[in-house]
Design a protein around this motif. Structure first.
Motif, short mmCIF file in Angstrom:
data_model
loop_
_atom_site.label_atom_id
_atom_site.label_comp_id
_atom_site.label_asym_id
_atom_site.label_seq_id
_atom_site.Cartn_x
_atom_site.Cartn_y
_atom_site.Cartn_z
N LEU A 81 0.86 -1.18 0.00
CA LEU A 81 0.00 0.00 0.00
C LEU A 81 0.89 1.24 0.00
O LEU A 81 1.85 1.31 0.78
CB LEU A 81 -0.92 0.02 1.22
N GLY A 82 0.59 2.17 -0.86
CA GLY A 82 1.36 3.41 -0.90
C GLY A 82 2.83 3.20 -1.21
O GLY A 82 3.67 3.99 -0.80
N GLY A 83 3.14 2.11 -1.90
CA GLY A 83 4.52 1.83 -2.25
C GLY A 83 5.34 1.16 -1.15
O GLY A 83 6.55 1.00 -1.29
N LEU A 84 4.68 0.76 -0.06
CA LEU A 84 5.37 0.10 1.05
C LEU A 84 4.77 -1.29 1.28
O LEU A 84 3.57 -1.49 1.11
CB LEU A 84 5.24 0.93 2.33
N LEU A 85 5.62 -2.23 1.68
CA LEU A 85 5.16 -3.57 1.98
C LEU A 85 4.80 -3.64 3.47
O LEU A 85 5.64 -3.34 4.33
CB LEU A 85 6.24 -4.59 1.64
N ILE A 86 3.54 -4.01 3.74
CA ILE A 86 3.01 -3.99 5.11
C ILE A 86 2.65 -5.41 5.54
O ILE A 86 1.87 -6.09 4.87
CB ILE A 86 1.77 -3.08 5.20
N PHE A 87 3.23 -5.82 6.66
CA PHE A 87 2.93 -7.11 7.28
C PHE A 87 1.94 -6.85 8.40
O PHE A 87 2.19 -6.03 9.29
CB PHE A 87 4.22 -7.73 7.81
N MET A 88 0.78 -7.52 8.34
CA MET A 88 -0.28 -7.35 9.33
C MET A 88 -0.51 -8.66 10.08
O MET A 88 -0.62 -9.71 9.45
CB MET A 88 -1.59 -6.97 8.64
N THR A 89 -0.60 -8.56 11.38
CA THR A 89 -0.89 -9.72 12.22
C THR A 89 -1.50 -9.23 13.52
O THR A 89 -1.26 -8.08 13.92
CB THR A 89 0.38 -10.56 12.49
N HIS A 90 -2.26 -10.07 14.17
CA HIS A 90 -2.76 -9.68 15.48
C HIS A 90 -1.59 -9.59 16.46
O HIS A 90 -1.54 -8.68 17.29
CB HIS A 90 -3.83 -10.65 15.98
N GLY A 91 -0.67 -10.52 16.36
CA GLY A 91 0.53 -10.47 17.18
C GLY A 91 0.63 -11.54 18.23
O GLY A 91 1.70 -11.76 18.79
#
Length: 163
Positions: A76-86
């Motif tokens: 998104l927006g040229g950046l790689l984003i890793f999403m997790t609850h954690g």
């Protein structure tokens, strides 16, 4: 040059549908909502109740819909984003396993919840951001996050949930 992106980052609603709706109503210009788990039923109800931007969600340890992934990797927006609850990365104790997972994926940003506490750090080339909880904060008032991306540069903001 990419259009600037405004992303709402929310975690741990735990039944606070009114808070989630208030956040969405405060940012009707947002490009996306990133929901980091523990309240997928709230997300579904709020999506049905009114306008909602594009949604990227992950499952938390209190969510039971196994069709929703526990992790996502999106650009998104040229950046790689890793999403997790954690919860699978010991985030209540340390961010080291989470940082290692981000590095293995080549992520610029890690978004996570689970701790119910707002957090931001830039460590070893990775931005780590936790919006806190919109329902049951560990300290203080309920919070959420905004991730603003312009020309590939992220800005991370914590905000209190509107009353």
């Amino acid at each position: 040059m990419a259009k600037p992106a405004k992303l709402i980052v929310v975690s741990d609603s735990h039944g606070n549908r009114d808070g989630l709706r208030a956040v969405l109503d405060a940012h009707r210009d947002a490009d996306a909502l990133i929901f980091l788990g523990d309240g997928l039923n709230d997300l579904t109800a709020v999506q049905r109740s009114g306008p909602c931007p594009m949604v990227y969600e992950v499952r938390g340890n209190c969510d039971y819909d196994k069709t929703i992934p526990s992790e996502r990797l999106v650009s998104l927006g040229g950046l790689l984003i890793f999403m997790t609850h954690g919860n699978g990365y010991e985030v209540k104790v340390t961010t080291t396993p989470l940082r290692k997972a981000a590095a293995q994926r080549g992520a610029d940003i890690v978004l996570f919840g689970h701790t119910h506490s707002p957090y931001y750090a830039y460590i070893d080339g990775v931005n780590l951001f936790n919006p806190g909880s919109i329902s049951v904060p560990r300290v203080g008032r309920p919070t959420y996050g905004l991730l603003l991306i312009e020309d590939g540069e992220p800005e991370f903001l914590h905000r209190e949930v509107p009353r």
